[in-house]
Design an enzyme around this catalytic site. Structure first.
Site, PDB file in Angstrom:
ATOM      1  N   SER A 229      -3.475   3.593  -2.364  1.00  0.00           N
ATOM      2  CA  SER A 229      -4.247   2.394  -2.232  1.00  0.00           C
ATOM      3  C   SER A 229      -3.435   1.182  -1.428  1.00  0.00           C
ATOM      4  O   SER A 229      -2.316   1.209  -1.463  1.00  0.00           O
ATOM      5  CB  SER A 229      -4.472   1.648  -3.689  1.00  0.00           C
ATOM      6  OG  SER A 229      -4.849   0.258  -3.517  1.00  0.00           O
TER       7      SER A 229
ATOM      8  N   TYR B 288      -1.794  -1.722 -11.445  1.00  0.00           N
ATOM      9  CA  TYR B 288      -2.341  -0.775 -10.771  1.00  0.00           C
ATOM     10  C   TYR B 288      -1.579  -0.168  -9.476  1.00  0.00           C
ATOM     11  O   TYR B 288      -1.362   0.859  -9.292  1.00  0.00           O
ATOM     12  CB  TYR B 288      -3.686  -1.326 -10.428  1.00  0.00           C
ATOM     13  CG  TYR B 288      -4.749  -0.347  -9.554  1.00  0.00           C
ATOM     14  CD1 TYR B 288      -4.994   0.923 -10.013  1.00  0.00           C
ATOM     15  CD2 TYR B 288      -4.941  -0.576  -8.036  1.00  0.00           C
ATOM     16  CE1 TYR B 288      -5.671   1.771  -8.775  1.00  0.00           C
ATOM     17  CE2 TYR B 288      -5.624   0.206  -7.276  1.00  0.00           C
ATOM     18  CZ  TYR B 288      -5.954   1.231  -7.756  1.00  0.00           C
ATOM     19  OH  TYR B 288      -6.687   2.148  -6.711  1.00  0.00           O
TER      20      TYR B 288
END
Length: 338
Positions: free
Chosen positions: A130, A155
């Site tokens: 990501s 995350y």
């Protein structure tokens, strides 16, 4: 002799579903894996799966990444050469309220995938990272050759951990691994927790939209078809060792092991308020904006350096944001009968 199937994990998810559909349309066989959890509307996930049901080359396995025995049996049955691992617990803000879900899916689940690939003789593992791994870095455009040691959310930390775990398996076992840092993916069949979906729903319902950091955000919005095309292009080029890699001056994006990291982004950051203006034009309605401060875990800007992606795959994302938003709005109106 036919090619073995490609394993796509997260096949009921936004990116995984579109990737599986594209592979099936080109004649490849696909085994899709997903737990179909309730992080967001299961009906949307089931509708995505129905898009694949008519293809003879598709088989679906409802399986949780925590099920080691189930994964091992699946890998023994199919002998995958290529695995595209897109299943994960997504969402920066949700990681503030349910951190254990991220450890279970993104860390333990990823370890189980690595072990299955190792013992299953997989020739190329591609996995979702990501843009959030860039965290506190302010030097842009973000490059895979920068150190990314300051994540701003759990995350993001799990995605950085995935890259480190992949490297260890590339080094120890010669498993070619390719990490894909996605930048703000959007488009038809997208996730309901993403800004474009949330804004569209609210504007059509006559409700205000919440705009964080007073709208002073830049995002490298990347259309779903470009993301899928980038994955497919890189899948044809398994990660290989970099012969110039040096431990004296280590390059974070490559390795002496068969390991690579790539950004897949549009290479053109857009102000959030400009995105909202394009959405208003597509909907034919104005948004009522509630301006709010920056949220914990968010970053003010993302901007992808894609030089390595272009050089190694020959692919460059090219969908203009206005075109992508119009396509999303058309899909949204059709899917929700608005």
């Amino acid at each position: 002799m036919s090619q073995p199937p490609v394993l796509v994990t997260g096949v009921a998810g936004f990116i995984g579903n579109q990737l599986a559909l594209r592979l099936l349309e080109t004649g490849r066989q696909v085994v899709g894996l997903d737990s179909v959890n309730a992080y967001y509307d299961v009906r949307l996930k089931e509708a995505r799966l129905r898009r694949l049901a008519d293809f003879a080359g598709h088989s679906f396995q409802r399986l949780d990444l925590a099920d080691r025995d189930g994964l091992d049996a699946l890998f023994r049955q199919h002998r995958f050469r290529t695995v595209v691992h897109l299943a994960a617990q997504a969402g920066v803000r949700h990681s503030l309220t349910d951190p254990h879900a991220y450890a279970a899916s993104n860390l333990v689940g990823f370890l189980n995938i690595l072990e299955a690939c190792r013992h299953g003789g997989v020739e190329h593992l591609l996995y979702a990272s990501s843009s959030s791994v860039y965290g506190g870095i302010t030097a842009m455009p973000f490059s895979v050759h920068q150190n990314v040691d300051h994540p701003l959310s759990l995350y993001a930390a799990t995605k950085k951990a995935n890259e480190l775990m992949a490297h260890s398996y590339s080094h120890l076992y010669g498993l070619p691994t390719t990490g894909l840092r996605f930048f703000t993916v959007y488009g038809p069949w997208g996730r309901p927790d993403m800004a474009l979906y949330l804004f569209t729903r609210a504007i059509l319902a006559g409700e205000p939209i919440r705009v964080f950091n007073d709208g002073q955000m830049l995002r490298d919005f990347t259309y779903i078809d470009d993301i899928v095309a980038g994955i497919l292009a890189l899948a044809e080029h398994p990660a290989a060792p970099n012969p110039a890699w040096s431990g004296a001056a280590p390059d974070p994006g490559t390795s002496a092991a068969p390991y690579r990291i790539y950004n897949i982004g549009n290479n053109e950051p857009v102000a959030l308020l400009d995105m909202i203006a394009l959405l208003e034009a597509a909907l034919g309605r104005k948004a009522e904006k509630i301006l709010l401060p920056m949220q914990p875990g968010d970053v003010p800007a993302t901007y992808a350096d894609i030089d390595d992606l272009v050089r190694d795959s020959g692919f460059r994302p090219a969908t203009p944001l206005e075109m992508g938003i119009n396509r999303f709005v058309d899909w949204y109106r059709s899917y929700h009968d608005v």
